[in-house]
Design a protein around this motif. Structure first.
Motif, PDB file in Angstrom:
ATOM      1  N   VAL A   1       0.857  -1.187   0.000  1.00  0.00           N
ATOM      2  CA  VAL A   1       0.000   0.000   0.000  1.00  0.00           C
ATOM      3  C   VAL A   1       0.888   1.230   0.000  1.00  0.00           C
ATOM      4  CG1 VAL A   1      -1.571   1.366   1.438  1.00  0.00           C
ATOM      5  CG2 VAL A   1      -2.039  -1.035   1.053  1.00  0.00           C
ATOM      6  N   MET A   2       0.437   2.278  -0.670  1.00  0.00           N
ATOM      7  CA  MET A   2       1.129   3.556  -0.654  1.00  0.00           C
ATOM      8  C   MET A   2       0.187   4.618  -0.098  1.00  0.00           C
ATOM      9  SD  MET A   2       3.131   5.531  -3.772  1.00  0.00           S
ATOM     10  CE  MET A   2       4.262   4.140  -3.964  1.00  0.00           C
ATOM     11  N   VAL A   3       0.715   5.461   0.783  1.00  0.00           N
ATOM     12  CA  VAL A   3      -0.040   6.576   1.360  1.00  0.00           C
ATOM     13  C   VAL A   3       0.721   7.859   1.038  1.00  0.00           C
ATOM     14  CG1 VAL A   3      -0.986   7.609   3.456  1.00  0.00           C
ATOM     15  CG2 VAL A   3      -0.911   5.118   3.217  1.00  0.00           C
ATOM     16  N   ILE A   4       0.033   8.858   0.516  1.00  0.00           N
ATOM     17  CA  ILE A   4       0.646  10.129   0.138  1.00  0.00           C
ATOM     18  C   ILE A   4      -0.038  11.243   0.915  1.00  0.00           C
ATOM     19  CG2 ILE A   4       1.158  11.715  -1.757  1.00  0.00           C
ATOM     20  CD1 ILE A   4       1.013   9.344  -3.660  1.00  0.00           C
ATOM     21  N   ASP A   5       0.764  11.978   1.688  1.00  0.00           N
ATOM     22  CA  ASP A   5       0.261  13.095   2.487  1.00  0.00           C
ATOM     23  C   ASP A   5       0.340  14.366   1.635  1.00  0.00           C
ATOM     24  OD1 ASP A   5      -0.418  14.996   4.353  1.00  0.00           O
ATOM     25  OD2 ASP A   5       0.829  14.154   5.957  1.00  0.00           O
ATOM     26  N   LEU A   6      -0.789  14.804   1.141  1.00  0.00           N
ATOM     27  CA  LEU A   6      -0.826  15.972   0.251  1.00  0.00           C
ATOM     28  C   LEU A   6      -0.481  17.262   0.998  1.00  0.00           C
ATOM     29  CD1 LEU A   6      -4.026  15.129  -1.813  1.00  0.00           C
ATOM     30  CD2 LEU A   6      -1.644  14.605  -2.346  1.00  0.00           C
ATOM     31  N   ARG A   7      -0.564  17.251   2.303  1.00  0.00           N
ATOM     32  CA  ARG A   7      -0.203  18.442   3.091  1.00  0.00           C
ATOM     33  C   ARG A   7       1.306  18.655   3.110  1.00  0.00           C
ATOM     34  NH1 ARG A   7      -3.176  16.238   8.324  1.00  0.00           N
ATOM     35  NH2 ARG A   7      -1.846  14.515   7.631  1.00  0.00           N
ATOM     36  N   MET A   8       2.063  17.603   2.828  1.00  0.00           N
ATOM     37  CA  MET A   8       3.517  17.687   2.858  1.00  0.00           C
ATOM     38  C   MET A   8       4.127  17.770   1.466  1.00  0.00           C
ATOM     39  SD  MET A   8       4.036  17.632   6.089  1.00  0.00           S
ATOM     40  CE  MET A   8       5.811  17.393   6.144  1.00  0.00           C
TER      41      MET A   8
ATOM     42  N   GLU B   1      -0.575   2.226  10.359  1.00  0.00           N
ATOM     43  CA  GLU B   1      -0.899   3.302  11.288  1.00  0.00           C
ATOM     44  C   GLU B   1      -1.552   4.473  10.573  1.00  0.00           C
ATOM     45  OE1 GLU B   1       1.759   6.500  13.768  1.00  0.00           O
ATOM     46  OE2 GLU B   1       2.359   4.401  13.896  1.00  0.00           O
ATOM     47  N   LEU B   2      -1.045   4.809   9.378  1.00  0.00           N
ATOM     48  CA  LEU B   2      -1.601   5.944   8.642  1.00  0.00           C
ATOM     49  C   LEU B   2      -2.993   5.643   8.106  1.00  0.00           C
ATOM     50  CD1 LEU B   2       1.580   7.039   6.644  1.00  0.00           C
ATOM     51  CD2 LEU B   2       0.576   8.171   8.625  1.00  0.00           C
TER      52      LEU B   2
ATOM     53  N   LEU C   1      -8.511  10.402   5.341  1.00  0.00           N
ATOM     54  CA  LEU C   1      -8.004   9.482   4.330  1.00  0.00           C
ATOM     55  C   LEU C   1      -9.018   9.347   3.199  1.00  0.00           C
ATOM     56  CD1 LEU C   1      -5.309   7.808   4.477  1.00  0.00           C
ATOM     57  CD2 LEU C   1      -6.758   5.829   4.911  1.00  0.00           C
ATOM     58  N   TRP C   2      -8.548   9.376   1.948  1.00  0.00           N
ATOM     59  CA  TRP C   2      -9.448   9.222   0.808  1.00  0.00           C
ATOM     60  C   TRP C   2      -8.698   8.618  -0.376  1.00  0.00           C
ATOM     61  CZ3 TRP C   2      -8.851  12.244  -3.768  1.00  0.00           C
ATOM     62  CH2 TRP C   2      -7.846  13.213  -3.695  1.00  0.00           C
ATOM     63  N   ARG C   3      -9.448   8.143  -1.366  1.00  0.00           N
ATOM     64  CA  ARG C   3      -8.869   7.526  -2.550  1.00  0.00           C
ATOM     65  C   ARG C   3      -9.490   8.131  -3.806  1.00  0.00           C
ATOM     66  NH1 ARG C   3      -9.427   1.117  -1.410  1.00  0.00           N
ATOM     67  NH2 ARG C   3     -11.546   1.763  -0.878  1.00  0.00           N
ATOM     68  N   LEU C   4      -8.752   8.073  -4.886  1.00  0.00           N
ATOM     69  CA  LEU C   4      -9.234   8.635  -6.150  1.00  0.00           C
ATOM     70  C   LEU C   4     -10.303   7.737  -6.769  1.00  0.00           C
ATOM     71  CD1 LEU C   4      -5.949   9.845  -7.920  1.00  0.00           C
ATOM     72  CD2 LEU C   4      -7.776  11.278  -7.005  1.00  0.00           C
TER      73      LEU C   4
ATOM     74  N   GLY D   1     -11.179  -0.212  -6.185  1.00  0.00           N
ATOM     75  CA  GLY D   1     -10.462  -0.441  -4.936  1.00  0.00           C
ATOM     76  C   GLY D   1      -8.996  -0.067  -5.020  1.00  0.00           C
ATOM     77  N   PRO D   2      -8.659   1.186  -5.308  1.00  0.00           N
ATOM     78  CA  PRO D   2      -7.250   1.582  -5.426  1.00  0.00           C
ATOM     79  C   PRO D   2      -6.506   1.399  -4.105  1.00  0.00           C
ATOM     80  CG  PRO D   2      -8.673   3.517  -5.383  1.00  0.00           C
ATOM     81  CD  PRO D   2      -9.577   2.336  -5.497  1.00  0.00           C
ATOM     82  N   GLN D   3      -5.233   1.023  -4.207  1.00  0.00           N
ATOM     83  CA  GLN D   3      -4.394   0.795  -3.025  1.00  0.00           C
ATOM     84  C   GLN D   3      -3.411   1.949  -2.786  1.00  0.00           C
ATOM     85  OE1 GLN D   3      -4.900  -2.040  -0.839  1.00  0.00           O
ATOM     86  NE2 GLN D   3      -6.704  -1.650  -2.101  1.00  0.00           N
ATOM     87  N   VAL D   4      -3.696   3.096  -3.354  1.00  0.00           N
ATOM     88  CA  VAL D   4      -2.964   4.324  -3.069  1.00  0.00           C
ATOM     89  C   VAL D   4      -3.928   5.259  -2.349  1.00  0.00           C
ATOM     90  CG1 VAL D   4      -1.761   6.322  -4.024  1.00  0.00           C
ATOM     91  CG2 VAL D   4      -1.436   4.068  -5.055  1.00  0.00           C
ATOM     92  N   TYR D   5      -3.564   5.636  -1.139  1.00  0.00           N
ATOM     93  CA  TYR D   5      -4.407   6.469  -0.290  1.00  0.00           C
ATOM     94  C   TYR D   5      -3.777   7.854  -0.165  1.00  0.00           C
ATOM     95  CZ  TYR D   5      -6.616   2.056   1.116  1.00  0.00           C
ATOM     96  OH  TYR D   5      -7.266   0.853   1.119  1.00  0.00           O
ATOM     97  N   TYR D   6      -4.635   8.838   0.085  1.00  0.00           N
ATOM     98  CA  TYR D   6      -4.190  10.219   0.233  1.00  0.00           C
ATOM     99  C   TYR D   6      -4.664  10.777   1.569  1.00  0.00           C
ATOM    100  CZ  TYR D   6      -3.219  10.027  -4.787  1.00  0.00           C
ATOM    101  OH  TYR D   6      -2.730   9.697  -6.015  1.00  0.00           O
ATOM    102  N   LEU D   7      -3.807  11.618   2.156  1.00  0.00           N
ATOM    103  CA  LEU D   7      -4.147  12.346   3.368  1.00  0.00           C
ATOM    104  C   LEU D   7      -4.227  13.834   3.027  1.00  0.00           C
ATOM    105  CD1 LEU D   7      -1.880  10.630   6.054  1.00  0.00           C
ATOM    106  CD2 LEU D   7      -4.369  10.740   6.101  1.00  0.00           C
ATOM    107  N   ARG D   8      -5.228  14.523   3.548  1.00  0.00           N
ATOM    108  CA  ARG D   8      -5.352  15.956   3.285  1.00  0.00           C
ATOM    109  C   ARG D   8      -5.925  16.672   4.496  1.00  0.00           C
ATOM    110  NH1 ARG D   8     -10.446  15.956  -1.007  1.00  0.00           N
ATOM    111  NH2 ARG D   8     -11.949  14.877   0.338  1.00  0.00           N
TER     112      ARG D   8
END
Length: 324
Positions: free
Chosen positions: A114-121, A300-301, A307-310, A317-324
């Protein structure tokens, strides 16, 4: 004369201070100026020694209190040992590397990358894009990870919004359903891969992907037809190690004429290395790991708010998640 002035000012006799003169020194006796200079020098040395002594006492005090032998006089003091950082204080790259090593000890079907991308950073620096391009020797028109940009607000209250977009490694990928020769398939660990030997270049998968995460390799080069160049530069023909195989870019040979996509740097994962986009993110905005490991950073994230997905409405069911 001087005593008379002091008496007129009402100063007591005990506080009368004789005036110093800086006349020539008598034989065997230094001048007043020399005495003052030596006094200032000695005072600086004493102050320096006192400061060092206080610092050493603060560092070595607990050690001496525990009964340890006193340091040898004149020997340099040893620095205190570095503390062991807790999990919350470690750099995210170090923690993800440990998570990766732990995940690789499990069977493939028990991992879920899984990949998590924090858009705030995310700063929009495109370091991840360029690292991916260099790692996989990508030609013109082939992009595995793009950084989308959007301007939000109205002048003068304007900001730019950045969204890195790798392959989503979907649970129910649309690309595998339309491939007529089953060249696109999903691995047990969740990564969607392409068999270049089976791919016929029909590009159905490129059209079916709702995220635009697939490209087609037309066999082009960046350095041909530029300044009279007819042959590509050597760095464009060097082998790529996708899927663990060294493939050079040669006409009529794969991956030229094939569909191509991000694989979470599968060849790096198999060697115990994190994806190139993760290790080069200067803002520490990208995270990667095994979601089936409850002790991992990504697990943990995944429990955080926001948390949301495109395009979740697409049902892939995308396995890349985003934080905003």
């Amino acid at each position: 004369m001087e005593e008379k002035e002091q008496q007129e000012k009402g100063l007591p006799h005990s506080r009368r201070v004789p005036r110093r003169t800086s006349g020539p020194a008598t034989p065997g006796r230094p001048s007043e100026a020399g005495n003052s200079s030596r006094f200032n020098s000695e005072r600086r040395e004493l102050l320096k020694a006192g400061t060092i002594g206080v610092a050493l006492a603060a560092v070595l005090g607990p050690t001496l209190a525990e009964g340890a032998p006193a340091p040898v006089k004149g020997a340099p003091a040893a620095p205190p040992p570095l503390p062991r950082l807790g999990v919350a204080e470690e750099d995210t790259i170090v923690r993800m590397q440990r998570d990766l090593e732990r995940a690789l000890k499990k069977p493939v079907d028990q991992r879920r990358w899984v990949m998590v991308i924090d858009l705030r950073m995310c700063t929009g620096c495109t370091a991840c894009l360029n690292a991916c391009r260099a790692e996989n020797v990508l030609p013109p028109g082939v992009v595995y990870r793009v950084v989308l940009e959007e301007e939000q607000g109205a002048y003068p209250n304007v900001r730019r919004f950045f969204l890195p977009r790798p392959c989503m490694q979907c649970e129910k990928p649309a690309c595998t359903q339309v491939c007529p020769v089953s060249a696109t398939y999903k691995r047990p660990d969740g990564i969607v891969a392409i068999d270049y030997e089976k791919c016929i270049g029909c590009r159905y998968c490129v059209t079916a992907c709702p995220y635009g995460a697939r490209s087609f390799d037309f066999g082009e080069y960046f350095t041909t037809n530029v300044a009279g160049q007819n042959q590509p530069q050597p760095y464009e023909t060097r082998p790529s190690f996708e899927y663990g195989q060294a493939r050079g870019r040669k006409p009529l040979q794969s991956p030229i004429g094939n569909a191509r996509k991000c694989t979470f740097c599968l060849h790096r994962l198999n060697q115990g290395m994190l994806p190139a986009c993760i290790t080069t993110c200067i803002g520490r905005a990208s995270f990667f790991g095994d979601a089936n490991d409850p002790a991992s950073l990504v697990a943990e994230l995944l429990g955080q708010a926001g948390l949301w997905r495109l395009k979740e409405e697409a049902g892939t069911g995308p396995q890349v998640y985003y934080l905003r």
